[in-house]
Design an enzyme around this catalytic site. Sequence first.
Site, PDB file in Angstrom:
ATOM      1  N   SER A 281       0.815  -1.209   0.000  1.00  0.00           N
ATOM      2  CA  SER A 281       0.000   0.000   0.000  1.00  0.00           C
ATOM      3  C   SER A 281       0.851   1.262   0.000  1.00  0.00           C
ATOM      4  O   SER A 281       2.071   1.214   0.145  1.00  0.00           O
ATOM      5  CB  SER A 281      -0.902   0.011   1.242  1.00  0.00           C
ATOM      6  N   SER A 319      -4.125  -3.527  -2.353  1.00  0.00           N
ATOM      7  CA  SER A 319      -3.408  -2.327  -1.946  1.00  0.00           C
ATOM      8  C   SER A 319      -4.338  -1.326  -1.261  1.00  0.00           C
ATOM      9  O   SER A 319      -5.472  -1.124  -1.680  1.00  0.00           O
ATOM     10  CB  SER A 319      -2.766  -1.670  -3.174  1.00  0.00           C
ATOM     11  N   ASP A 321      -4.419   2.348  -1.012  1.00  0.00           N
ATOM     12  CA  ASP A 321      -3.836   3.560  -1.586  1.00  0.00           C
ATOM     13  C   ASP A 321      -4.716   4.741  -1.183  1.00  0.00           C
ATOM     14  O   ASP A 321      -5.750   5.018  -1.801  1.00  0.00           O
ATOM     15  CB  ASP A 321      -3.739   3.431  -3.102  1.00  0.00           C
TER      16      ASP A 321
END
Length: 404
Positions: A281, A319, A321
Site C-alpha cells: 500500500s 493495496s 492507496d
Amino acid sequence: MAVKSDTGRVSRRALLAGGALAAISAGCSVVPAEAPRAPSPRRRLRDLGIAIGSLTPGRWNAITDVPGVRVGHLTRIEGEGPLVPGRGPIRTGVTVILPGEDVWRDNVPAARFTLNGNGELTGVSTLDRHGLLETPIFLTDTSNIGRVMDGALAWMLEKYPEIGDSAPVPTPIVGETWAAFLHDAEGRHLTEEHVREAILAARSGPVEEGAVGGGTGMLCYEFKGGIGTASRRLPAAMGNYTLGVLVQANHGRRAQLRIDGVPVGREITEGMPYEGRKSKSILIIGATDAPMTPVQLGRLAKRMALGLGRTGAVSMHGSGDLLLFFSTGVRVRRGAASTAVPVWNDEHISVAHEAAVEATEEAVLNALAMAQTMTGIQGNTAYALPVDRLPEIMRKYGRPISGR
C-alpha cells in the site's frame, strides 16, 4: 532497545549494506536472493541528476516547504534473526505531520481520496462531514494503528483539557501500511510515549527519508521503501504558493517501477525479496498554503494518484492507496461564528494539479533513493535501489542524467 527520532541517531546493527543474508538460527531455512552490487551512497533523486517535471521545488523540496508544516519521526529498530512474536525483531515507527502550530484550535480545510481501499485511514468520517482537519496526521504500520491512535488522543487530552468537557473528543487521523515482511507485526511495539516523541521531534526544514518513522519496515517496488517527500512552487502570477507531498511508500512490483518514464524495474532483477508477503500500500499526504476549499483540495488529492501512476503503480487489488490533501492557507478558529478568507480561483487550478502530480512522483522516488538495505525477521532482506546503476539505465533509454 534502539529508538530513534529525527533529532538523534541510533546504531543500526540490524541493517545490512547488501550482500549475504544474516545468519539464521538452526531450524530456520532461508533461500537468499541474489545480492545486488555493493551499496550505493544514498542521495535524493535531484542529487542523482534526475529532475522530475518542469515546476520549481521549494527550498527543501519537502512538504515542510509549506509554511507552518512540520514533520517528526520516531523509529524503532531492534534485534535480528528468527521471529519471536511479541519480542521482535522490531522494524517500525511513527511519522507525524503537524499542519500548523495549533490545528485543534485552528482547523484547516482538507479532503481525501481513496484510490484503492484495502487499508485504513482513521478519522475520515468526520473529515468528510466537516471538510476540516482538526488533528495532526500520523503514519505507522498496520498492527500499530490502534496504539498510535491511543497515543495521539492521550497527547491531545493532555494538551487540550477542554476536550470531553466544552469541546468534542476528536478521532485522530492515523494511516497504516503493512510491515510484516521485516517486522514482528504481532508485537505492536509502539506506545503512547513513542507517539509523543514523534510529535516533540516535529520540525520544519529538511525531512529525513527512507527507512524512518512509519516507513521503517516498508518496501516499494520490491526494493526498500519508506518515507519520501517533495514540493513545488507555483508561479509568482499565481501567488508564489507552495504544494508539498509526503508519502509512506509500501507498494508495487519490481517490473512496474518507472523513473522519469524509464522502466528501471525491468532492468534490475537481482536483490528480489524471496518471500511472498511483500509491498502492499501507499499513504500520500499533500499540503499547500494556497487558500483552497475542501472541494478544490479533493481535486488535488485525486491528482496525486496520477503522480503515483507515473512511477508505475497500478493500484492492485490488495493495496490500500489512501490520499489526503490539506491547506494551511485557511484557518477556521474553533468556536468562531464565521471566517472571512480569500479563495483560490479555479481558473488557475490546473497549475496546482500539475504541481501535485510532479511532487507526488518525486516523493515516491525519493523514498526509494534514500532508503537503505534492511534485514528483519527470519533474515528477510529488502535491498536498496542501486542508484549507481541509474546513469547507465537512463542513457540506455535516451534519458542521460544531468552531469553524468
